[in-house]
Design a protein around this motif. Sequence first.
Motif, mmCIF file in Angstrom:
data_model
loop_
_atom_site.group_PDB
_atom_site.id
_atom_site.type_symbol
_atom_site.label_atom_id
_atom_site.label_comp_id
_atom_site.label_asym_id
_atom_site.label_seq_id
_atom_site.Cartn_x
_atom_site.Cartn_y
_atom_site.Cartn_z
ATOM 1 N N THR A 1 18.486 41.252 -8.941
ATOM 2 C CA THR A 1 18.761 40.637 -10.233
ATOM 3 C C THR A 1 18.106 41.456 -11.327
ATOM 4 O OG1 THR A 1 16.828 39.204 -10.048
ATOM 5 C CG2 THR A 1 18.924 38.288 -9.317
ATOM 6 N N LEU A 2 18.692 41.385 -12.482
ATOM 7 C CA LEU A 2 18.171 42.064 -13.655
ATOM 8 C C LEU A 2 17.691 40.998 -14.618
ATOM 9 C CD1 LEU A 2 17.819 44.681 -15.303
ATOM 10 C CD2 LEU A 2 20.175 44.382 -16.066
ATOM 11 N N ASP A 3 16.420 41.071 -15.003
ATOM 12 C CA ASP A 3 15.847 40.097 -15.925
ATOM 13 C C ASP A 3 16.114 40.559 -17.353
ATOM 14 O OD1 ASP A 3 14.388 38.258 -17.334
ATOM 15 O OD2 ASP A 3 12.534 38.558 -16.216
ATOM 16 N N LEU A 4 16.881 39.775 -18.090
ATOM 17 C CA LEU A 4 17.233 40.109 -19.468
ATOM 18 C C LEU A 4 16.415 39.312 -20.477
ATOM 19 C CD1 LEU A 4 21.109 40.251 -19.035
ATOM 20 C CD2 LEU A 4 19.507 42.170 -19.080
ATOM 21 N N GLY A 5 15.247 38.870 -20.053
ATOM 22 C CA GLY A 5 14.375 38.125 -20.956
ATOM 23 C C GLY A 5 14.980 36.804 -21.375
ATOM 24 N N LYS A 6 15.111 36.582 -22.678
ATOM 25 C CA LYS A 6 15.629 35.314 -23.211
ATOM 26 C C LYS A 6 17.074 35.067 -22.808
ATOM 27 C CE LYS A 6 12.641 35.347 -27.269
ATOM 28 N NZ LYS A 6 12.589 35.421 -28.726
ATOM 29 N N LEU A 7 17.796 36.107 -22.471
ATOM 30 C CA LEU A 7 19.206 35.953 -22.084
ATOM 31 C C LEU A 7 19.357 35.478 -20.644
ATOM 32 C CD1 LEU A 7 20.705 39.133 -23.754
ATOM 33 C CD2 LEU A 7 20.828 36.779 -24.575
ATOM 34 N N GLY A 8 18.284 35.516 -19.875
ATOM 35 C CA GLY A 8 18.338 35.077 -18.488
ATOM 36 C C GLY A 8 18.404 36.223 -17.507
ATOM 37 N N ARG A 9 18.854 35.922 -16.298
ATOM 38 C CA ARG A 9 18.941 36.907 -15.230
ATOM 39 C C ARG A 9 20.397 37.115 -14.838
ATOM 40 N NH1 ARG A 9 14.426 36.416 -10.839
ATOM 41 N NH2 ARG A 9 13.025 37.718 -12.028
ATOM 42 N N VAL A 10 20.693 38.349 -14.429
ATOM 43 C CA VAL A 10 22.037 38.703 -14.003
ATOM 44 C C VAL A 10 21.951 39.236 -12.576
ATOM 45 C CG1 VAL A 10 23.997 40.247 -14.418
ATOM 46 C CG2 VAL A 10 22.735 39.293 -16.351
ATOM 47 N N ALA A 11 22.806 38.732 -11.688
ATOM 48 C CA ALA A 11 22.856 39.239 -10.310
ATOM 49 C C ALA A 11 23.594 40.568 -10.335
ATOM 50 C CB ALA A 11 23.568 38.256 -9.399
ATOM 51 N N LEU A 12 22.974 41.608 -9.763
ATOM 52 C CA LEU A 12 23.606 42.920 -9.719
ATOM 53 C C LEU A 12 24.541 43.038 -8.527
ATOM 54 C CD1 LEU A 12 20.547 45.143 -10.696
ATOM 55 C CD2 LEU A 12 22.396 44.318 -12.160
ATOM 56 N N TRP A 13 24.175 42.394 -7.439
ATOM 57 C CA TRP A 13 25.045 42.299 -6.252
ATOM 58 C C TRP A 13 24.572 41.186 -5.387
ATOM 59 C CZ3 TRP A 13 21.607 46.483 -6.376
ATOM 60 C CH2 TRP A 13 20.669 46.538 -5.349
#
Length: 110
Positions: A98-110
């Motif tokens: 996952t990529l932590d985007l701070g205030k935007l939340g987290r995004v699963a990369l795969w």
Amino acid sequence: METNKKFYTEEEMLDELIGKVGTPKRDEFEAKVKKEVDDYYIGEAIKQARKKQGMTQDELGERMGVKKSFVSKIESGKGIAYSTIMRAFKALGAETATLDLGKLGRVALW
């Protein structure tokens, strides 16, 4: 003999040589530096994960389908692309990322 030397802060030198904060040239420089630092940390994370598993660069290269020299390059923070990061961590056995985007939340990369 006394000389009057002026000392400059890093910020003053950057302002003088590249431009003030907010100018296109300075923004481009800052973005490039940030990317290089981020790439270094990603490469270091790959290297530490590889070493933790007792794996050589040759072994990781085999799992990724690349040569040892390419593994060395990415571990030093050079040639880091999203696809390279995915291949390296998958070869190291990472099931998800996952990529932590701070205030935007987290995004699963795969």
